[in-house]
Design an enzyme around this catalytic site. Structure first.
Site, PDB file in Angstrom:
ATOM      1  CG  ASP A  69     -42.638   3.926 -17.001  1.00  0.00           C
ATOM      2  OD1 ASP A  69     -43.753   3.473 -16.712  1.00  0.00           O
ATOM      3  OD2 ASP A  69     -42.453   4.726 -17.938  1.00  0.00           O
TER       4      ASP A  69
ATOM      5  CD  GLU B 158     -46.213   4.805 -19.174  1.00  0.00           C
ATOM      6  OE1 GLU B 158     -46.788   4.638 -20.262  1.00  0.00           O
ATOM      7  OE2 GLU B 158     -44.988   4.624 -19.014  1.00  0.00           O
TER       8      GLU B 158
ATOM      9  CD  GLU C 208     -38.588   2.302 -19.858  1.00  0.00           C
ATOM     10  OE1 GLU C 208     -39.414   2.223 -20.787  1.00  0.00           O
ATOM     11  OE2 GLU C 208     -37.792   3.246 -19.731  1.00  0.00           O
TER      12      GLU C 208
END
Length: 295
Positions: free
Chosen positions: A109, A107, A111
């Site tokens: 990411d 992943e 956020e």
């Protein structure tokens, strides 16, 4: 036709076939959310403009929502303009990321952690490689990301992963696979965006919960670009450096001098957490990449 000409003709055919497969393996996105993405869940909480060029996600007490790309990719650059949830967004999490579909997932990411009104937004980044994460970094954004759209990008190639905000590199994760450091390089990933309730941890470690009277909470997306190698089952086509797979060219193997200056500026003035400085968390045994160069 003698044997030499037969062999030459055969070789030209092989090369042409490879070049054709490379060219069809790379894509520049259409700019239409309805064509390039599908809804992950709660279609009633996903709203797309008539021309497909803008999309919103909504979070309320009933549900959050999300969407994901129809294709999977192995290396490239993605860009998305996002306007974050305005006002009191404490407890909300907007995730914008690339993810594989394997048990030992990879992943990349972004956020965005909601906040109380008038407090700065926190952007957390993380990387999973071969199923292991725990590589969080956090910065305060140097602008109000709820007032207007800003561009959030990932450059991912065999050499490095670069997170960027309005073209400014905020994080670099270098490929030190030759030293035993995991790096996402084998698993294709889709591009996804989700908006959900993270009030058990997102704002001040879970102390600030979602105030549902301030909802619904809405994040907006537009002007995305996916310039990446579409997964066709053979990674070699995505690892080739060419004018099509430009991200694999040597020019993009490390940060440029101006990029390094911006990167240092972000780290000096806006970083609030770096897993590579958290000796207590790792009991003075920091991950190996923490002692290795970023460029």
């Amino acid at each position: 036709m003698n044997n030499f000409h037969i062999a030459l003709f055969f070789l030209i055919g092989i090369v042409s076939s490879i070049l054709f497969q490379i060219s069809v393996a790379s894509v520049v996105s259409t700019g239409n959310f309805n064509k390039d993405f599908y809804v992950l869940w709660s279609p009633t909480h996903v709203n797309t403009s008539a021309d497909g060029h803008t999309r919103t996600l909504k979070l309320d007490q009933q549900s959050g929502a999300g969407f994901a790309s129809n294709q999977m990719f192995l290396f490239g650059q993605i860009d998305m303009q996002i306007k974050l949830v305005p006002g009191d967004s404490a407890g909300t999490v907007l995730a914008y990321y690339m993810a594989s579909d394997q048990p030992n997932r990879d992943e990349i990411d972004f956020e965005f952690l909601g906040n109380m009104s008038e407090q700065p937004y926190i952007l957390q980044t993380n990387i999973y490689a071969d199923g292991f994460g725990n590589r969080e970094e956090r910065i305060y954004l140097w602008f109000d990301p709820t007032k207007d759209f800003h561009t959030y990008s990932v450059l991912w190639n065999l050499h490095q992963i670069v997170f960027m905000v309005d073209s400014i590199p905020i994080r670099v994760y270098r490929n030190h696979g030759d030293k035993g450091v995991p790096f996402p390089r084998r698993q294709p990933m889709s591009l996804e965006a989700t908006l959900w309730n993270g009030d058990s941890w997102a704002t001040r470690g879970g102390q600030d919960k979602i105030d549902w009277t301030k909802g619904p909470f809405i994040a907006s997306f537009r002007n995305y670009n996916i310039d990446a190698c579409v997964w066709k089952g053979n990674p070699r086509f995505c690892r080739v450096a060419s004018h099509v797979n430009w991200w694999n060219l040597n020019n993009f193997s490390t940060l440029t001098s101006p990029q390094r200056r911006w990167f240092k500026w972000v780290r000096k003035y806006h970083m609030i957490y770096d897993y590579c400085q958290d000796n207590e968390r790792f009991q003075n045994n920091l991950p190996q990449e923490c002692s290795l160069p970023k460029y």
